[in-house]
Design an enzyme around this catalytic site. Structure first.
Site, short mmCIF file in Angstrom:
data_model
loop_
_atom_site.label_atom_id
_atom_site.label_comp_id
_atom_site.label_asym_id
_atom_site.label_seq_id
_atom_site.Cartn_x
_atom_site.Cartn_y
_atom_site.Cartn_z
N HIS A 117 0.81 -1.22 0.00
CA HIS A 117 0.00 0.00 0.00
C HIS A 117 0.84 1.26 0.00
CE1 HIS A 117 0.43 1.59 4.10
NE2 HIS A 117 0.41 0.36 4.54
N GLU A 118 2.15 1.18 0.19
CA GLU A 118 2.98 2.39 0.13
C GLU A 118 3.42 2.70 -1.31
OE1 GLU A 118 4.24 5.04 2.00
OE2 GLU A 118 2.39 4.41 2.93
N GLY A 119 2.57 2.42 -2.28
CA GLY A 119 2.90 2.69 -3.66
C GLY A 119 3.48 1.47 -4.34
N GLN B 181 8.18 2.31 -6.05
CA GLN B 181 9.16 3.14 -5.35
C GLN B 181 10.53 3.02 -5.99
OE1 GLN B 181 8.29 5.35 -3.24
NE2 GLN B 181 6.22 4.63 -2.87
#
Length: 300
Positions: free
Chosen positions: A151-153, A158
């Protein structure tokens, strides 16, 4: 935030979000740290016993677990300082903080989500069979933390952002600013001699290698080749940033005392066991290895 670390942990995380006025990157990194630290707290006694009993394999696991659980806090604190400079510094400080945040943001999102997960995995291992059951909360910490690489991209996005955009913006301005900060720490550490100087030299070589890999990845100006190994590039970049942070910790821990000795041993462990891993990661980046990208679909 949908995490299940227990009521106390959820209250801590909610307090962090409220205190920071939202869920910015620093809060997310601290949230990862809370899960890693929670697992560390649950494994403190078996970790200590494994080292005292001279169990080699568990001793190494203990070292890796201790490092992974504490790294996220140091990384998020470093990033938070730049966020503060961005809002409170003079024009020059704000300008530098903005560029440093450009290159550090993919790391502060990805490094904790990957290695705090590993810390939780090692917490399960250290507990043995009990770690896999619900007798201890470490198995739930692992499940909660596994989401962070998604969920952090997502981890891959990243990595593409770091190698494909952030380190190349304005002819690598952010990367150069970060390198200047790291080199200042190296210059401070080199005259001290002994293991501190050895670590400073190792960090200098790692920084040089990251710079070389960045150039070689893009030497053909073909994005499909440069970005084929963006994830190992990001892993090596993150380990280099964390080596810098550990050298800073070591410089601040040169006086006597058990706590300072513990910090120095943690730094020694990172430089001896973790930093050497970047060589394998950067080999494929520099070679622009296309093994994964060229695999035909029907070969799966």
């Amino acid at each position: 935030v949908g995490l299940h670390g227990g009521p106390a942990l959820r209250e801590q995380l909610l307090g962090l979000v409220v205190a920071h006025g939202g869920t910015d990157d620093h809060v997310v990194a601290v949230a990862f740290d809370r899960l890693g630290t929670g697992a560390l707290q649950q494994t403190h006694t078996p970790l200590k016993e494994s080292v005292l009993e001279g169990c080699g394999s568990l001793g190494v696991l203990a070292g890796e677990h201790l490092l992974a659980a504490h790294h996220e806090r140091d990384l998020s604190t470093e990033t938070a300082e730049h966020v503060d400079e961005l809002h409170t510094g003079d024009e020059s400080q704000q300008h530098q903080a903005q560029w440093l945040l450009e290159v550090l943001t993919p790391i502060v999102k990805s490094w904790p989500s990957e290695w705090c997960l590993e810390a939780n995995s090692l917490a399960i291992q250290i507990h043995g069979g009990y770690g896999y059951t619900r007798d201890f909360p470490v198995e739930q910490y692992w499940r909660d933390n596994r989401l962070n690489m998604i969920h952090e991209g997502t981890h891959g996005i990243q990595a593409l952002d770091l190698l494909g955009r952030k380190v190349r913006m304005e002819e690598g301005k952010g990367l150069q600013l970060l390198a200047n900060r790291i080199n200042a720490t190296i210059e401070h550490a080199l005259p001290l001699g002994k293991e501190t100087a050895v670590h400073a030299n190792a960090l200098a070589q790692a920084l040089q290698r990251v710079g070389r890999a960045t150039k070689m990845a893009w030497s053909t100006s073909k994005p499909e080749e440069a970005l084929a190994n963006a994830v190992p590039y990001m892993q090596a970049f993150g380990h280099t940033v964390l080596a810098w942070i550990w050298l800073e910790v070591e410089l601040a821990s040169l006086s006597e005392g058990a706590a300072n000795a513990g910090r120095r041993y943690a730094s020694h462990f990172f430089f001896n066991y973790e930093l050497p891993k970047i060589s394998a990661w950067l080999n494929v980046v520099e070679a622009r290895d296309m093994t994964c990208a060229n695999m035909a679909e029907d070969a799966f």
